[in-house]
Design a protein around this motif. Structure first.
Motif, PDB file in Angstrom:
ATOM      1  N   ILE A 230     -24.847 -15.908   7.950  1.00 60.54           N
ATOM      2  CA  ILE A 230     -24.759 -16.586   7.859  1.00 60.54           C
ATOM      3  C   ILE A 230     -23.826 -16.713   9.060  1.00 60.54           C
ATOM      4  CG2 ILE A 230     -23.175 -18.138   6.599  1.00 60.54           C
ATOM      5  CD1 ILE A 230     -25.878 -17.633   4.539  1.00 60.54           C
ATOM      6  N   LYS A 231     -22.838 -15.685   9.127  1.00 64.43           N
ATOM      7  CA  LYS A 231     -21.637 -15.758   9.662  1.00 64.43           C
ATOM      8  C   LYS A 231     -21.835 -15.990  10.703  1.00 64.43           C
ATOM      9  CE  LYS A 231     -17.404 -12.899  11.084  1.00 64.43           C
ATOM     10  NZ  LYS A 231     -16.885 -11.526  10.198  1.00 64.43           N
ATOM     11  N   VAL A 232     -23.030 -15.206  11.619  1.00 61.94           N
ATOM     12  CA  VAL A 232     -23.270 -15.345  12.675  1.00 61.94           C
ATOM     13  C   VAL A 232     -23.666 -16.560  13.290  1.00 61.94           C
ATOM     14  CG1 VAL A 232     -24.948 -14.037  14.730  1.00 61.94           C
ATOM     15  CG2 VAL A 232     -23.836 -13.106  13.004  1.00 61.94           C
ATOM     16  N   MET A 233     -24.298 -17.309  12.068  1.00 66.71           N
ATOM     17  CA  MET A 233     -25.062 -18.924  12.952  1.00 66.71           C
ATOM     18  C   MET A 233     -23.397 -18.996  12.894  1.00 66.71           C
ATOM     19  SD  MET A 233     -28.472 -18.593  10.508  1.00 66.71           S
ATOM     20  CE  MET A 233     -28.720 -20.606  11.066  1.00 66.71           C
ATOM     21  N   SER A 234     -22.648 -19.084  12.089  1.00 71.84           N
ATOM     22  CA  SER A 234     -21.661 -20.453  12.251  1.00 71.84           C
ATOM     23  C   SER A 234     -20.547 -20.004  13.377  1.00 71.84           C
ATOM     24  CB  SER A 234     -21.200 -20.489  10.650  1.00 71.84           C
ATOM     25  OG  SER A 234     -20.288 -18.954  10.878  1.00 71.84           O
ATOM     26  N   GLU A 235     -20.742 -19.045  13.421  1.00 73.57           N
ATOM     27  CA  GLU A 235     -19.533 -18.186  14.805  1.00 73.57           C
ATOM     28  C   GLU A 235     -20.272 -18.797  15.883  1.00 73.57           C
ATOM     29  OE1 GLU A 235     -18.276 -14.855  13.518  1.00 73.57           O
ATOM     30  OE2 GLU A 235     -16.703 -15.034  12.130  1.00 73.57           O
ATOM     31  N   GLU A 236     -21.708 -18.082  16.068  1.00 78.23           N
ATOM     32  CA  GLU A 236     -22.613 -18.062  17.415  1.00 78.23           C
ATOM     33  C   GLU A 236     -23.250 -19.286  17.073  1.00 78.23           C
ATOM     34  OE1 GLU A 236     -23.555 -14.509  18.767  1.00 78.23           O
ATOM     35  OE2 GLU A 236     -21.785 -13.528  17.648  1.00 78.23           O
ATOM     36  N   THR A 237     -22.343 -20.395  17.585  1.00 78.54           N
ATOM     37  CA  THR A 237     -24.240 -21.864  17.369  1.00 78.54           C
ATOM     38  C   THR A 237     -24.902 -21.791  18.569  1.00 78.54           C
ATOM     39  OG1 THR A 237     -22.430 -23.111  18.714  1.00 78.54           O
ATOM     40  CG2 THR A 237     -22.422 -22.980  16.219  1.00 78.54           C
TER      41      THR A 237
END
Length: 72
Positions: free
Chosen positions: A1-8
Protein backbone atom coordinates in the motif's frame (compact mmCIF):
# COMPACT_ATOMS: atom_id res chain seq x y z
CA UNK A 1 0.00 0.00 0.00
CA UNK A 2 2.90 2.32 0.77
CA UNK A 3 4.44 1.74 -2.67
CA UNK A 4 1.09 2.29 -4.36
CA UNK A 5 0.56 5.58 -2.56
CA UNK A 6 4.12 6.83 -3.07
CA UNK A 7 4.71 5.57 -6.61
CA UNK A 8 1.46 6.33 -8.40
CA UNK A 9 3.20 6.07 -11.75
CA UNK A 10 3.13 2.29 -11.36
CA UNK A 11 -0.67 2.06 -11.44
CA UNK A 12 -0.87 4.74 -14.12
CA UNK A 13 1.56 2.74 -16.28
CA UNK A 14 -0.40 -0.47 -15.75
CA UNK A 15 -3.63 1.24 -16.82
CA UNK A 16 -1.90 2.74 -19.87
CA UNK A 17 -0.67 -0.73 -20.83
CA UNK A 18 -4.17 -2.19 -20.44
CA UNK A 19 -5.60 0.54 -22.64
CA UNK A 20 -2.86 0.08 -25.24
CA UNK A 21 -3.47 -3.69 -25.34
CA UNK A 22 -7.22 -3.12 -25.65
CA UNK A 23 -6.74 -0.72 -28.54
CA UNK A 24 -4.51 -3.22 -30.36
CA UNK A 25 -7.11 -5.95 -29.84
CA UNK A 26 -9.95 -3.59 -30.83
CA UNK A 27 -11.60 -4.08 -27.43
CA UNK A 28 -13.56 -1.48 -25.46
CA UNK A 29 -11.41 0.96 -23.49
CA UNK A 30 -10.95 -0.54 -20.02
CA UNK A 31 -11.58 1.43 -16.84
CA UNK A 32 -9.14 -0.75 -14.88
CA UNK A 33 -6.06 -2.85 -15.50
CA UNK A 34 -8.24 -5.94 -15.93
CA UNK A 35 -9.04 -6.56 -19.60
CA UNK A 36 -11.73 -9.22 -20.02
CA UNK A 37 -11.77 -11.31 -23.18
CA UNK A 38 -14.80 -13.59 -23.33
CA UNK A 39 -14.02 -16.79 -25.21
CA UNK A 40 -17.15 -18.72 -24.32
CA UNK A 41 -16.30 -22.28 -23.34
CA UNK A 42 -14.41 -23.20 -20.20
CA UNK A 43 -12.07 -25.46 -22.18
CA UNK A 44 -11.11 -22.68 -24.60
CA UNK A 45 -10.53 -20.23 -21.75
CA UNK A 46 -8.34 -22.72 -19.87
CA UNK A 47 -6.36 -23.56 -23.02
CA UNK A 48 -5.79 -19.87 -23.78
CA UNK A 49 -4.67 -19.19 -20.20
CA UNK A 50 -2.24 -22.14 -20.31
CA UNK A 51 -0.79 -21.01 -23.65
CA UNK A 52 -0.33 -17.44 -22.44
CA UNK A 53 1.31 -18.67 -19.22
CA UNK A 54 3.80 -20.62 -21.35
CA UNK A 55 4.58 -17.32 -23.10
CA UNK A 56 5.19 -15.60 -19.77
CA UNK A 57 1.90 -13.70 -19.68
CA UNK A 58 -0.33 -13.78 -16.61
CA UNK A 59 -3.84 -14.63 -17.70
CA UNK A 60 -6.46 -16.17 -15.44
CA UNK A 61 -9.39 -18.12 -16.86
CA UNK A 62 -12.57 -17.07 -15.07
CA UNK A 63 -15.27 -19.70 -15.41
CA UNK A 64 -18.51 -20.90 -13.86
CA UNK A 65 -19.69 -20.57 -11.19
CA UNK A 66 -17.84 -17.22 -11.02
CA UNK A 67 -19.34 -16.20 -14.37
CA UNK A 68 -22.42 -17.50 -16.21
CA UNK A 69 -22.12 -20.58 -18.43
CA UNK A 70 -20.80 -19.71 -21.88
CA UNK A 71 -19.00 -16.54 -20.76
CA UNK A 72 -15.62 -17.93 -19.70
Amino acid sequence: IKVMSEETWRSENALANARYFSSLMKLPKPESTIVPIILGSEQLALAAAAYLEEQGILCVAIRPPTVPEGTS
